[in-house]
Design a protein around this motif. Structure first.
Motif, PDB file in Angstrom:
ATOM      1  N   ILE A 180       0.837  -1.205   0.000  1.00 33.62           N
ATOM      2  CA  ILE A 180       0.000   0.000   0.000  1.00 33.62           C
ATOM      3  C   ILE A 180       0.870   1.252   0.000  1.00 33.62           C
ATOM      4  N   LEU A 181       1.861   1.263   0.861  1.00 33.01           N
ATOM      5  CA  LEU A 181       2.734   2.445   0.946  1.00 33.01           C
ATOM      6  C   LEU A 181       3.487   2.670  -0.354  1.00 33.01           C
ATOM      7  N   ASP A 182       3.941   1.592  -0.966  1.00 36.59           N
ATOM      8  CA  ASP A 182       4.664   1.721  -2.237  1.00 36.59           C
ATOM      9  C   ASP A 182       3.765   2.289  -3.332  1.00 36.59           C
ATOM     10  N   ALA A 183       2.503   1.861  -3.353  1.00 34.53           N
ATOM     11  CA  ALA A 183       1.570   2.342  -4.377  1.00 34.53           C
ATOM     12  C   ALA A 183       1.303   3.827  -4.214  1.00 34.53           C
ATOM     13  N   VAL A 184       1.130   4.261  -2.961  1.00 35.54           N
ATOM     14  CA  VAL A 184       0.871   5.683  -2.700  1.00 35.54           C
ATOM     15  C   VAL A 184       2.113   6.517  -3.015  1.00 35.54           C
ATOM     16  N   ARG A 185       3.284   6.013  -2.624  1.00 32.73           N
ATOM     17  CA  ARG A 185       4.521   6.732  -2.925  1.00 32.73           C
ATOM     18  C   ARG A 185       4.730   6.858  -4.435  1.00 32.73           C
ATOM     19  N   LYS A 186       4.445   5.802  -5.159  1.00 33.82           N
ATOM     20  CA  LYS A 186       4.665   5.794  -6.603  1.00 33.82           C
ATOM     21  C   LYS A 186       3.879   6.910  -7.290  1.00 33.82           C
ATOM     22  N   VAL A 187       2.588   7.012  -6.991  1.00 35.79           N
ATOM     23  CA  VAL A 187       1.788   8.025  -7.668  1.00 35.79           C
ATOM     24  C   VAL A 187       2.112   9.419  -7.139  1.00 35.79           C
ATOM     25  N   GLY A 188       2.443   9.527  -5.851  1.00 37.07           N
ATOM     26  CA  GLY A 188       2.850  10.830  -5.319  1.00 37.07           C
ATOM     27  C   GLY A 188       4.095  11.355  -5.992  1.00 37.07           C
ATOM     28  N   ASP A 189       5.029  10.454  -6.275  1.00 32.26           N
ATOM     29  CA  ASP A 189       6.277  10.874  -6.921  1.00 32.26           C
ATOM     30  C   ASP A 189       6.065  11.240  -8.388  1.00 32.26           C
ATOM     31  N   VAL A 190       5.041  10.669  -9.002  1.00 29.24           N
ATOM     32  CA  VAL A 190       4.683  11.096 -10.360  1.00 29.24           C
ATOM     33  C   VAL A 190       4.225  12.554 -10.340  1.00 29.24           C
ATOM     34  N   PHE A 191       3.369  12.871  -9.371  1.00 31.82           N
ATOM     35  CA  PHE A 191       2.921  14.257  -9.248  1.00 31.82           C
ATOM     36  C   PHE A 191       4.078  15.189  -8.887  1.00 31.82           C
ATOM     37  N   LEU A 192       4.990  14.714  -8.070  1.00 27.51           N
ATOM     38  CA  LEU A 192       6.143  15.536  -7.697  1.00 27.51           C
ATOM     39  C   LEU A 192       6.985  15.884  -8.921  1.00 27.51           C
ATOM     40  N   LYS A 193       7.167  14.917  -9.797  1.00 22.38           N
ATOM     41  CA  LYS A 193       7.929  15.135 -11.022  1.00 22.38           C
ATOM     42  C   LYS A 193       7.301  16.234 -11.883  1.00 22.38           C
ATOM     43  N   ASP A 194       5.961  16.298 -11.870  1.00 17.41           N
ATOM     44  CA  ASP A 194       5.249  17.273 -12.703  1.00 17.41           C
ATOM     45  C   ASP A 194       4.887  18.555 -11.962  1.00 17.41           C
TER      46      ASP A 194
END
Length: 268
Positions: free
Chosen positions: A10-24
């Motif tokens: 769960i934590l990995d999934a949330v981190r993954k999408v959060g980091d996508v937004f961070l990149k943009d």
């Protein structure tokens, strides 16, 4: 229902999408018209929910998904009539994100029997992952959280918030104004920060001492409530009763601070 949940997944999934937004982050043009604004909000919801579903559905194939629409007041009065479901606040603080301002998070809660069972709030800018499981404590990354044991109100940080509930035909604006006045007169520092769930997580981390809100905002609260509670905070309404899903106000702090605030609130 699955008795055990795979927390790292769960934590990995949330981190993954959060980091996508961070990149943009700050790459979008700040919206100048309502249609542009709504389209960017919709894009955020779609990207977030699609990514989370793709990563979590294989592990949790039978758990349905719901987007927490804080603009829909009526839907926040009662939990969805299902034993368990994912409640996704695609981005708490999306306004800040679109305006190129810090203060946005990815929030996800697993709701069971009408209350949060597991929740996570990820702040990509700070690289901080707040999470909690019912009865097992609250954490920031791997650190166990504990509320701040302050006793001197002169050095306490209190925050007030407000949501999207219609305030045109009730006294909510007056109640919010009275709340701010009470806070300014009694607490050392008063702030209005933006991302509701993150502020509640900050209660658990000892960074904020009191959170108060005088209108209904269930979806914005849910993920942070479990984190604050598991760190030792009281979860009440501003009348001093135990908070439950659909309550029209929220007061979160350590017990002694809640008691002081309720005493202050009762005086003229």
């Amino acid at each position: 229902m699955q008795n055990k949940i795979n927390i790292p997944t769960i934590l990995d999934a949330v981190r993954k999408v959060g980091d996508v937004f961070l990149k943009d982050y700050k790459q979008n043009a700040i919206p100048k018209a309502m249609d542009e604004f709504l389209k960017q909000l919709e894009d955020i919801d779609t990207l977030c929910l699609t990514s989370l579903k793709e990563d979590l559905s294989p592990e949790f194939p039978n758990i349905p998904w719901h987007i927490g629409d804080e603009f829909d007041t009526d839907s926040q009065r009662n939990p969805v009539e299902q034993e368990e479901f994912w409640l996704c606040d695609a981005m708490d603080g999306a306004i800040q994100y679109l305006q190129h301002i810090a203060g946005w998070t990815i929030n996800l809660a697993l709701v069971r029997d009408g209350k949060p069972f597991f929740s996570v709030i990820y702040d990509p800018l700070a690289n901080e992952m707040f999470w909690a499981k019912e009865g097992e404590g609250a954490f920031m990354n791997e650190k166990l959280l504990e509320i701040n044991p302050k006793t001197d109100m002169a050095v306490m940080l209190a925050v007030f918030e407000y949501g999207h509930q219609d305030k045109s035909d009730n006294n909510l604006n007056e109640k919010i104004g009275a709340t701010v006045t009470k806070l300014l007169s009694n607490f050392g520092v008063i702030r209005n920060y933006g991302p509701h769930g993150l502020q509640l997580a900050y209660i658990g981390a000892g960074r904020i001492d009191l959170f108060v809100q005088e209108d209904l905002d269930t979806y914005n609260w849910i993920a942070g409530l479990l984190i604050a509670k598991e760190a030792g905070a009281e979860i009440l309404t501003t009348d001093g009763t135990t908070w439950k899903w659909g309550s029209e106000s929220l007061l979160v702090a350590q017990k002694s601070i809640s008691e002081k605030y309720l005493q202050i609130k009762s005086t003229n």
